[in-house]
Design an enzyme around this catalytic site. Structure first.
Site, short mmCIF file in Angstrom:
data_model
loop_
_atom_site.label_atom_id
_atom_site.label_comp_id
_atom_site.label_asym_id
_atom_site.label_seq_id
_atom_site.Cartn_x
_atom_site.Cartn_y
_atom_site.Cartn_z
N ASP B 303 0.82 -1.22 0.00
CA ASP B 303 0.00 0.00 0.00
C ASP B 303 0.86 1.27 0.00
O ASP B 303 2.01 1.26 0.42
CB ASP B 303 -0.91 0.02 1.24
CG ASP B 303 -0.12 -0.08 2.53
OD1 ASP B 303 0.84 -0.88 2.58
OD2 ASP B 303 -0.45 0.64 3.49
N GLU B 304 0.24 2.33 -0.45
CA GLU B 304 0.77 3.68 -0.31
C GLU B 304 2.23 3.83 -0.72
O GLU B 304 3.03 4.38 0.03
CB GLU B 304 0.62 4.15 1.15
CG GLU B 304 -0.80 4.19 1.63
CD GLU B 304 -0.93 4.77 3.03
OE1 GLU B 304 -1.62 5.78 3.18
OE2 GLU B 304 -0.34 4.18 3.97
N VAL B 305 2.58 3.35 -1.89
CA VAL B 305 3.96 3.51 -2.34
C VAL B 305 4.11 4.89 -2.99
O VAL B 305 3.41 5.23 -3.93
CB VAL B 305 4.34 2.40 -3.34
CG1 VAL B 305 5.79 2.57 -3.77
CG2 VAL B 305 4.10 1.04 -2.70
#
Lengths: 510, 510
Positions: B303-305
């Site tokens: 997630d959330e790279v």
């Protein structure tokens, strides 16, 4: 390792150096100075020495530790001007102290034992451990005193019953943040847990449970005694005429029967201000309360009175007519509150009332304290201005309704309050006696009280104790409050984290 | 006294009568039926009998109680179809059970020991005490099974370290609400507390403290064993390529060096996807993880790279060019995640990834589970629809981010979630494997975890276990959840109150 971050709330005048002195738990001594008015046998300070020994040396269990000859002793010498060891703290009690830490010795001077207790708290926060567990304290000079004389916390033991041990634990934590008033909101609609000597039916029928959910006289004494030893006043609130539904169960003819048209609806409203028996009841109850609670103040409530039930009741309406109040029910409320305040004056107690009372009352005694609880900063600033202009003393609670929770660092809001930032003269500002953190009980009991209260309440504690100019930066406060919160955790207080991070010693309970 | 409110989450089929049977702690026996595949010596059930004996008889200390001859014995007989006593619960484990309570006897039948454990929990909630402390259970017939096979709770042990005892306590409470997956979010930017056998430097340098703020192999085994005995799977999350800053301290050349113009800025970004060594590291670490955690699933995060650091790095840009990704960094992330998923496939583990991964990945194996965490109901319904339409299995967490707190009864929001209320075919709905309550750790550690989690998480537990039609009214749920919350308090779980009121037995700790 060592930093000025070490004391919360921040002392008024604080200098220290990097010179540090080792402390050995086995060669550490509390003592009274020769000139001290208090000497061994002083209940407040003797007990404080025992408490603070454990707080200063949290790792020390006293088992199997060898005493080395080379250990240098460290003495902390206490001097107080007054032998007030067996008294109760009161509104004018000095909490000033001077603390001087040098090689092998600390001197703690105060006018009263209460100031000495504050100074011991400060000293305990100055002591730190290195990575090997050894204790140190740095060369330090502190002159300290509170900004406001009233720094309170309200607990609501009506919406939920809070067992005595949880109250005592709260008093412990209050002392760590130098709070000095426990406002005990003991009556409200849902339950009445105070076991009255004169009206035992009030709790027998009005408590959640007549045996397990009450405060006995012995419980109350225990709370008062625990608070006293920490320099904390216990301010009981017997709120009326509203917020009294629980009284109706154990005292007939006290509450106003509400009417639906020309017949009673079966519901009850506020205390019935039209009956002489109401005032007899209140006088008897308040007489008991005055003797049980030693504080010279008593909180009489007076907030949020709903007039609709009074309006519906023909006897109340007849009384209105007889008294010439017309249809102005605020006059009836004023009449009621003035009677109650007069009762407390007669009992030699000073009244605190919620701000609602001020709007209706011309005749309220000038020494009554008004408790501001409503609204936004714009709103409460206006009230601070208006009430102090009328020469009334005020207590600010509005910005510290800490039961209201939200996601994130809401302690910042509590920290940035400016209690004296309102339009008024210097004389007016002197009428602000302090502030109060209110933990209303709709969603709070012993399961979640502590992490909701701490360290959020500590933010208000610094605002009420410390110099505002020195503590104006919330960002500078952040690491200091994180550090203080870890101290609370180390002392067994489940104080919640402010943000991502860790304490050297995490909470070890479950 | 007795009510159908007695079991939370509500069983699927539940009938009972007012006929009640007394239970005597000294004449109460657990036993295996003759036909049962499991018999004495079954680790899961033998341990459950000991636990549930204390939960059924909370007042009974076993000291000085006389046994009266007239006391009638009560037997609870357990029959299971499979001798899975030494196994771990897994995704397909049946949790179905049938419980029949009659005079002097209860029969509990289940396909697996996990179903039997669920049935024992139900039985323990059926038992109640009268005002004199005597125990009773009513004639009851229950057929029960979970609506969804995956009912999880996420704890975040990176933003704060949560001591093992607090994790174990959470597992206890999870069992009371019939949760069956503990999602252990063990890595993130702030700290990495897992003590790896193959990469001990990860926690030595990446934990908050290398000795006191880590989970040793023995701690992990303890958590897995405690969970297993309660029919709870332990799903470890080793999130990458983002949320890995803490790894950078103990593993050089793993994170991407961020550049400021043509020189490294000193900051580090996500795991470096351009280096073969990264995949060697991940393969070695995941191999260890696969052997330590017995569950057939592993959570890979994803997630959330944040692409800005990758974009700044010349080596990463060169790699992009070599691979023909152009300037589309989502392709790089896809490339990375596919490699990681392939590693887990090779290790015979099924992957769960956060929903972000789905957007970029055509090649992700069809058995991968997508974990929906973003947005409003409108938003997650759209995602449920879109992802299941693509034939992917999904897990719903978005409406249960329970770390977000607000004033009042927010449990109602958790209760009224309708996980299958999205546009899609019956086949699509079958792809929703369940839901998860997420307790992210920014503001949570052992001091406040329990009262924030319970009973708010229990609201989600009923949504995930019970029939939605029978549990559609949040107002009907309210008194039942209040009652259940008091049971949790009685069992020593600091579950916070829902509203004004009391429990017969208040929380007794401090």
């Amino acid at each position: 390792m060592y930093s000025l971050e070490g004391v919360w709330p921040l002392p008024q005048i604080f200098t220290s150096s990097i010179e540090r002195y080792p402390l050995n738990p086995q060669a550490f001594y509390f003592g009274y100075g020769r000139q001290s008015a208090a000497q061994f046998g002083c209940s407040v300070l003797d007990a404080a020495f025992i408490r603070y020994y454990s707080l200063i040396f949290p790792d020390y269990t006293g088992n199997g530790v060898l005493r080395f000859l080379e250990d240098k002793p460290f003495h902390i010498e206490i001097n107080v001007d007054h032998d007030d060891c067996e008294s109760y703290p009161h509104e004018d009690s000095s909490e000033k102290y001077n603390l001087s830490v040098s090689a092998g010795k600390a001197s703690l001077n105060a006018e009263t034992v209460w100031g000495a207790v504050r100074g011991l708290e400060t000293f305990s926060q100055l002591v730190y451990q290195d990575d090997f567990g050894s204790y140190f304290v740095n060369q330090t000079e502190i002159d300290d005193f509170p900004r406001f004389p009233f720094r309170g916390i309200l607990l609501d033991t009506s919406r939920h019953f809070i067992p005595v041990h949880a109250i005592l634990k709260t008093l412990d934590a209050m002392a760590y943040s130098k709070f000095n008033v426990f406002h005990w909101h003991i009556v409200d609609d849902p339950s009445f847990p105070y076991q009255s000597q004169t009206f035992p039916d009030l709790s027998r029928k009005g408590a959640f449970h007549p045996m397990t959910h009450i405060y006995t006289q012995s419980d109350v004494r225990r709370v008062i005694s625990h608070a006293r030893l920490r320099g904390i006043r216990v301010l009981p609130e017997f709120d009326s005429p509203g917020h009294t539904k629980s009284w109706g169960k154990g005292q007939s003819d006290l509450l106003t029967p509400c009417y639906s048209g020309s017949t009673p609806s079966g519901a009850f409203g506020p205390v019935n201000p039209a009956l002489p028996s109401t005032y007899q009841f209140m006088a008897t109850l308040l007489k008991e309360v005055s003797s049980v609670f030693p504080d010279s103040y008593i909180h009489l409530g007076g907030d949020e009175v709903n007039f609709s039930c009074w309006k519906s009741n023909p006897d109340v309406r007849a009384f209105m007519q007889k008294m010439g109040f017309g249809v102005d029910f605020t006059k009836l409320e004023a009449f009621y509150m003035e009677n109650i305040v007069n009762i407390t004056t007669f009992l030699n107690k000073t009244a605190i009332v919620w701000q609602d009372v001020f709007d209706y009352h011309e005749l309220i005694p000038k020494d009554t304290v008004l408790h501001i609880w409503k609204g936004s900063p714009a709103n409460y600033r206006k009230e601070l201005s208006r009430m102090t202009k009328a020469g009334m003393r005020v207590l600010l609670a509005a910005p510290w309704y800490i039961n209201h929770i939200s996601y994130g660092q809401d302690w910042r809001n509590y920290y940035t309050v400016q209690p004296l930032n309102f339009s008024g003269t210097a004389e007016q500002k002197k009428l602000v006696i302090g502030g109060e953190v209110c933990m209303w009980g709709e969603y709070v009991d012993a399961t979640n009280l502590t992490p909701r209260l701490w360290p959020r309440a500590s933010a208000a504690a610094e605002r009420l104790w410390s110099d505002e100019k020195q503590t104006s930066s919330v960002d500078k406060a952040f690491p200091r409050l994180q550090d203080f919160r870890c101290k609370l955790v180390r002392r067994g207080i489940r104080a919640e984290p402010l943000y991502v991070g860790h304490c050297k010693h995490e909470y070890q309970g479950v």
